[in-house]
Structure formats: C-alpha cells, structure tokens
Design an enzyme around this catalytic site. Structure first.
Site, PDB file in Angstrom:
ATOM      1  CE1 TYR A 240       3.113   1.894  10.287  1.00 46.70           C
ATOM      2  CE2 TYR A 240       4.586   0.458   9.066  1.00 46.70           C
ATOM      3  CZ  TYR A 240       3.402   1.169   9.156  1.00 46.70           C
ATOM      4  OH  TYR A 240       2.517   1.145   8.128  1.00 46.70           O
ATOM      5  CB  CYS A 421       6.813  -8.983 -41.183  1.00 50.53           C
ATOM      6  SG  CYS A 421       6.977 -10.213 -39.877  1.00 50.53           S
TER       7      CYS A 421
END
Ligand code: IVH
Length: 713
Positions: A240, A421
């Site tokens: 560019y 858990c």
C-alpha cells in the site's frame, strides 16, 4: 478524555511521575508481548487506551517524558541480535507507524488540521487497515532483492527467503510496464481466517500453544527460520505504500493502480474520496461489510492522496501528519447466558465457563466464554439468564466483559459458584493465592483421572499418540483407569473408538513401543506427581538415578535436592506411600518403560564441575540448550545460588535472576560467550552453522527424544 486532564492537573507532581513511569513500563511490556513474542495479553483497544493516557499526560508534563517512552519510538519486532536468525539492515526511510483514533470527531479534527496546513486542494485515499505485520520490499531493476520487517522502524530483519514463499509477491516485475529502477514498497503480510483456523486446529492436535489471533500467527510465521514451514502457513500480502526518488505518479491512488500493473498485490477495496464526508461514508460502508471479508482488518486508513501535499505536511518522529487510522472498536456481541459449566482440570482447579446462546463475533460463532474465577463472577454480579457482552481480547477464548442490566428479566437467578466438585461431589477447597477453588479428590475424580492420562501421553512426557477425545471415550467405556491400562488395550477395544481404523490402532501401538525408550526423567514427569515439573523431574532423575531410590528417599534427603521444597517433598512422600501408585510403577516397569537414568557419555568435559543457570530465550530451543550443557559435562541449575558457575542470559532474561547473580558476583554470560567456553575448539561460525541448520522454530520432537540433536554439537 477531558475529565482525565482535570484529574491530571489536580494530581501532585510525584503522583504524575509515578503514573508516567507506570504507563511507560506497562506499555513497553505490552509492546514486547505484541511485537517480539507475538503473544499479546490485552486487546489492541485496551493497549490504545493506555497509550492515549500516556500521550495526554506527557503533553501536560513534557519535562517528565522518560527516555524509553513508547510515544517516542515505534514498537520493535527485531529479533534479538543474539539470535541466529535474520540479517538486519537499516531502512532507507524510517518505517513509521500511524496515529490512530476510535473517534469520528477526532477524524474531523484531523481533516480540519490538514485543510489549515495545506496550501493546495487535495483529496483522500481511503484504504482498509489490514491486520497483519508490516513489510518493506525492495525492488531493483524489477527484481525483489530485500524484504525487511519494520523492526524498530530504523532497522529491520531481512525475511526475504520467507517472503518468497508468498505466491502473490512477484520476484520479477512485469517487464511490459515501466517502473522506477529502484523503489521500496511497503505493505502488510496477513493470514486469512481460514488458514488461521486450520493452523490453530493443527497446533491443538499437536499440543502446541495456540496463536491468539491471525496477526500474531502471521508475524510469528514470518519470523520462522525454515522457509518450507513458512510456505505451509498460507500467508498473504497486500502492498500500500510506494517509496521512490523517481516516482512519476502524483497521487497515492494512481501509484497503487500502477503497482498493480507491475504485478504487485494491492487492495481492490481502496477508494479516492473527495472530502471528509465521503471518507465518513466509506467508513460507514465498511463497519459491517468488513465482517464478511475472509481476512482480518482493524480499521480504515485515511491518507492525503496528493504526494505534494503529503510532503508539505511532513511527519513527526513517529507518524506522518498526512494519514490517520480510524480503528474499529473491538467487536462486542450481546447474547444470553444459558448456563455455567464448572470445569475440573488435572490438578483439580475449577474454572467457570459460560454456555451462551450462539452468536457471531469477529468471524466466528461463539458458544462459550470464560468467566475466569469466582471473584470475577462476583464482580460482574452475573445471573443465569442475563444478557452479557462478550469480547475477544488478546486471548483465544472470548471473555464476558459486562452484563446488560437493562435487559435483565425478573426470571434470572444469581449464579452460584459450587461448594462441591461438580463431578465427584467432594467439598471444594479455596486456594487464596490463586483465587481458585480446587477439588481435593485427586485419585477418584474422573476429570482429574482423564487429565492424568492427557498429561502422561503429552509430548513432554511419554509422547503417546492419543488425543483428549479418545482418552475421554476410553475412560467412559471403562477401558482405562490406571496408567498401565494404556498398554493392555485389545484391538477390538481400540477399534470400538469413534473414527479409529486399523491405521490409528497401528500408530497408537507404535507410539506405545516408542514410549519404552523415553528417558526416565520424562517418565517421572509423566506420572503426574503433584508439583513435579520437567526441571524437577530431571534433577530427581539425575540425583537418584532410579525410581526405587526416589521412593525410598527420606524427606530430609529430598529437601537437599536442588529445587525441591517442603510441598514437593511432601507430595513425593504421599505419592509413594500409596499402594496403587507403587503397583502402577511396577507394572509400567514390567512393560518396559524406563525407570532408570541411562548414563550418557559426555561429548566433552569442558563444562565438568560447572553449574550453569539458564534464563531467557536462545537461538536454539531451551531443551536443546539444556542437553548441550549436559552433553559437555555441565549441570543445569534450578536457581541462582553461590554455587552457580555462570548465569547464561538469553533474550528476555529474568530480571530477578540477573540481580541475584550480580549480588552474588556470579558471572553473567551471553549465548556467544557461553559457546566459546563450552566448545573452545569450535570457532563461532561452526557452532552457529550447526545450530542454524536445525529447525529452530519447530524442534523435532523425535529428535529430542532420541537425543539425536546431540550429534549437532
Ligand atoms: S500506511 C507512513 N496503509 O497499520 C504510513 N498502513 O497501525 C505507513 N497498515 O504500520 C502505513 N493497512 O503496518 C498503511 N492500508 C494501510 C495499512 C497500514 C495496515 C498497518 C501498517 C502500519 C500500521 C499502523
């Protein structure tokens, strides 16, 4: 930002200085993470906010600008000169950055400034801001001769051999057109989303760290030393910005059209805009459309189109005055939080992961996002059924950044972090240091068991050809529970796994056979004894020589081993007091796994009696460096102590280690100095060539395991 200015004025000078010091240090660290390691930890937006704050503070207190201020220089991607990587060359013209804004008003202010300063009429050229890594190509007489990365803006790494693997970049320009005999053209190397997803999927299978985004993947790939591997990365390029003393075009837009005719890849999406209103329309049109592009963009670059006007506006030390980048805010998506899973890892740590109503975010469909930990959940006051904003930060997994309270219904329920858990129902324990909850049921909790298999099979351990999905299935079917079960599976059992055919069975069996040659230290690491990492496994294997000696060692004796502390010594004693663990070891030993250290003949005794502490990165993988030291009779230390012979400091060496070595008067040596000590008979060139011939970026795991690498030295 006006508010900030008021705050700055009421802050006393000491507080301002401290703030400037903090921001400077913080931004410099993020710059390094981004440009050198290609592994950012914050999003571009968060980075830009920090930088903006520093810019404003420095504008008010210019006498406090620090010499290493990131506002005074562009970020550097240069490889460490210590590294045996790419030749470095100066840029003929400094490779500048762009000033950027997220704000349309600031863009209008830019337009006003340019109008005021330019004597001639002008237009703008609007271009997409490609999100990759900058490159500067040099063509001489139509031939590509050099390709420099931006580096520090003044000097770049020559990555020509890698650039040549990008198909769209011509090595020879189209001779039917006339181009300057010598010119530079700058652009962006980027990775399309598809290639990025494919690459990360492969890395996941191979248990390699994932790239956080396509930009990092592109920058990381371009710096690989093996061009054959770069070729596989499917990089693209768009150019560019032409720079030449003899350019005949007068406008940026024309120069890009011409570059295209010479055969160079330029963007098809640029547009000449007559005034700021047309610029705003262009921006508007891309805000949504860019999401459909197959490659990443992070904004629009607005450039004064006429070179003469550009020249009259000039540049600051860091950025041109004739261009600005309008950046898109990081994409957020609003979606409904359906539920939260609490995932249990190998060590028992519990992490909350949100299940979301699927939503598009930056080109991918997102269904899950992390909530980090219970503290974060409390901070957000998150409720199940809430509408939440998700964002992709520097990390791979999207995160929930806030809750849209306006959309909260009366039906929502506060999310409760479990006390047990979620899998095995054992009461969780909180570790204050890590702000995390853990399940203490290590032996029976299923995800922890599966995690142990994943760890045992991983590359750094036994390197067995078995992925997480297959391990999960084997566990669910009841085929595996103890590590030794991996060696007893029948063909029938293996073929009953999803997608397993004869070939996968054979590969699996082959890797089991190979695992019998894996050295003792890796086997010890693979057992997954709490707190035994790779380095401690090595120290223990070196000191005790076999598993029996470790099992029988007293706690005091263990504590006398380098790097073994109270927690680790207790964990080892615990592990070997368990009958099941002893049975596992016995059976694995009978299967043929290595539970003894194989004494290796050193290649030389140049480093005999020396303990070398290593810190930072070298031009060769760390693992290879350790092997190199040991192969020459030396020992690798675990911490800097008075008995350390040298501290070998590589790129990004640990500050605390350097300080400690200085305090203890331990010589600190560079990688090059080290080679001279270890291999005085070899001149520098030879050593470098030997190492250079390796594939540094992709250490071949088999080679390491079989110690073939040692022949390199
Ligand atoms: S022009 C002196 N144009 O963005 C002007 N840069 O954040 C040089 N970038 O360093 C840059 N797309 O790496 C320009 N169309 C474009 C761009 C672009 C992406 C990158 C470039 C630059 C960075 C600044």
């Amino acid at each position: 930002m006006v508010n900030l200015k008021v705050i700055y004025f009421i802050m006393d000078k000491k507080a301002v200085r401290e703030k400037i010091e903090f921001l400077t240090k913080e931004i410099n660290t993020h710059n390094k993470n981004y440009y050198v390691d290609n592994s950012p930890t914050i999003s571009d937006y968060e980075f830009d906010l920090l930088l903006q704050e520093l810019i404003e503070l420095e504008a008010l207190y210019p006498d406090m600008i620090l010499p290493d201020s990131p506002t005074q220089k562009v970020g550097s991607d240069l490889s460490n000169s210590n590294k045996l990587s790419f030749k470095q060359y100066p840029h003929k013209y400094p490779m500048l950055s762009l000033s950027n804004t997220y704000n349309i008003n600031e863009l209008k202010e830019f337009d006003e400034r340019v109008k005021k300063l330019s004597a001639q009429p002008f237009s703008y050229n609007c271009e997409l801001k490609f999100d990759g890594t900058g490159i500067n190509l040099l063509y001489k007489n139509g031939v590509l001769v050099r390709a420099l990365t931006r580096g520090d803006g003044n000097i770049g790494d020559d990555v020509l051999r890698n650039i040549k693997t990008i198909q769209s970049i011509p090595i020879q320009l189209n001779a039917n057109y006339s181009f300057p005999s010598e010119f530079e053209i700058r652009g962006e190397v980027y990775m399309p989303y598809e290639a990025f997803d494919k690459l990360n999927a492969e890395r996941e299978i191979n248990e390699e760290p994932l790239f956080a985004n396509p930009r990092n993947a592109a920058a990381g790939s371009l710096k690989m030393l093996d061009s054959n591997l770069v070729k596989q990365r499917e990089l693209h390029c768009v150019l560019y910005h032409i720079i030449s003393d003899s350019l005949k075009e007068e406008k940026q837009s024309d120069s890009l059209k011409d570059a295209k005719s010479w055969g160079l890849p330029v963007s098809e999406f640029s547009k000449e805009c007559r005034d700021i209103n047309e610029v705003l329309e262009y921006i508007d049109s891309w805000e949504l459309k860019r999401k459909e592009l197959p490659f990443p963009t992070d904004g629009i670059v607005v450039k004064v189109n006429q070179f003469a006007v550009q020249k009259s506006l000039g540049t600051t030390a860091k950025t041109p005055r004739w261009a600005v980048a309008y950046k898109f805010k990081p994409e957020q998506a609003l979606t409904k939080l359906l539920s939260i899973d609490y995932q249990v890892g190998r060590t028992g740590a519990v992490t909350p992961v949100a299940n979301l109503e699927p939503v598009q975010l930056s080109g991918t469909m997102v269904k899950r996002a992390t909530l980090h930990n219970s503290d974060q959940m409390e901070l957000l006051d998150i409720h199940i059924g809430d509408y939440v904003y998700i964002e992709k930060g520097g990390e791979i997994i999207p995160k929930i950044t806030s809750v849209e309270l306006k959309k909260r219904s009366t039906e929502v329920k506060p999310a409760q972090f479990p006390t047990e858990c979620p899998i095995c129902k054992t009461k969780l324990i909180r570790d204050e240091d890590q702000a995390k909850y853990f399940c203490p049921n290590n032996l029976k909790c299923p995800p922890q068991i599966e995690g142990r298999f994943i760890h045992f099979c991983s590359r750094k351990a036994l390197n067995i050809n078995l992925g997480e999905v297959a391990i999960h299935q084997m566990f669910e079917k009841g085929y595996i529970n103890k590590l030794e079960d991996l060696y007893n599976l029948s063909d029938l059992q293996l073929l009953s796994l999803d997608k397993w055919k004869e070939k996968s069975v054979n590969n699996y069996k082959l890797s089991l056979e190979k695992s019998k040659q894996v050295p003792f230290n890796k086997v010890l690491y693979g057992l997954g004894i709490k707190f035994i990492g790779e380095t401690t496994a090595k120290s223990l294997a070196n000191k005790y020589l076999n598993i029996k000696n470790i099992a029988e060692a007293t706690k005091e004796d263990l504590l006398a081993t380098e790097d073994v502390g109270e927690a680790l010594a207790n964990s080892i004693k615990d592990y070997f007091s368990n009958r099941d663990n002893l049975d596992t070891i016995k059976i694995l030993e009978e299967k043929g796994l290595q539970f003894k250290t194989k004494q290796q003949k050193p290649l030389s005794n140049e480093l005999e009696g020396m303990t070398i502490m290593i810190t930072g990165n070298y031009s060769i993988p760390r693992e290879t460096m350790k092997q190199y030291i040991e192969a020459h009779g030396g020992k690798v230390g675990n911490s800097v102590t008075s008995s350390t012979t040298y501290l070998l400091a590589g790129d990004k060496a640990g500050e605390s280690k350097i300080k400690k070595a200085e305090k203890l008067n331990i010589p600190i040596i560079s990688e090059e100095e080290f080679y001279r000590i270890a291999s005085p008979e070899n001149n520098k060139e030879n050593i470098h060539n030997n190492i250079y011939n390796q594939d540094i970026n992709d250490t071949k795991k088999d080679d390491i395991d079989n110690n073939k690498e040692l022949t390199l030295f």
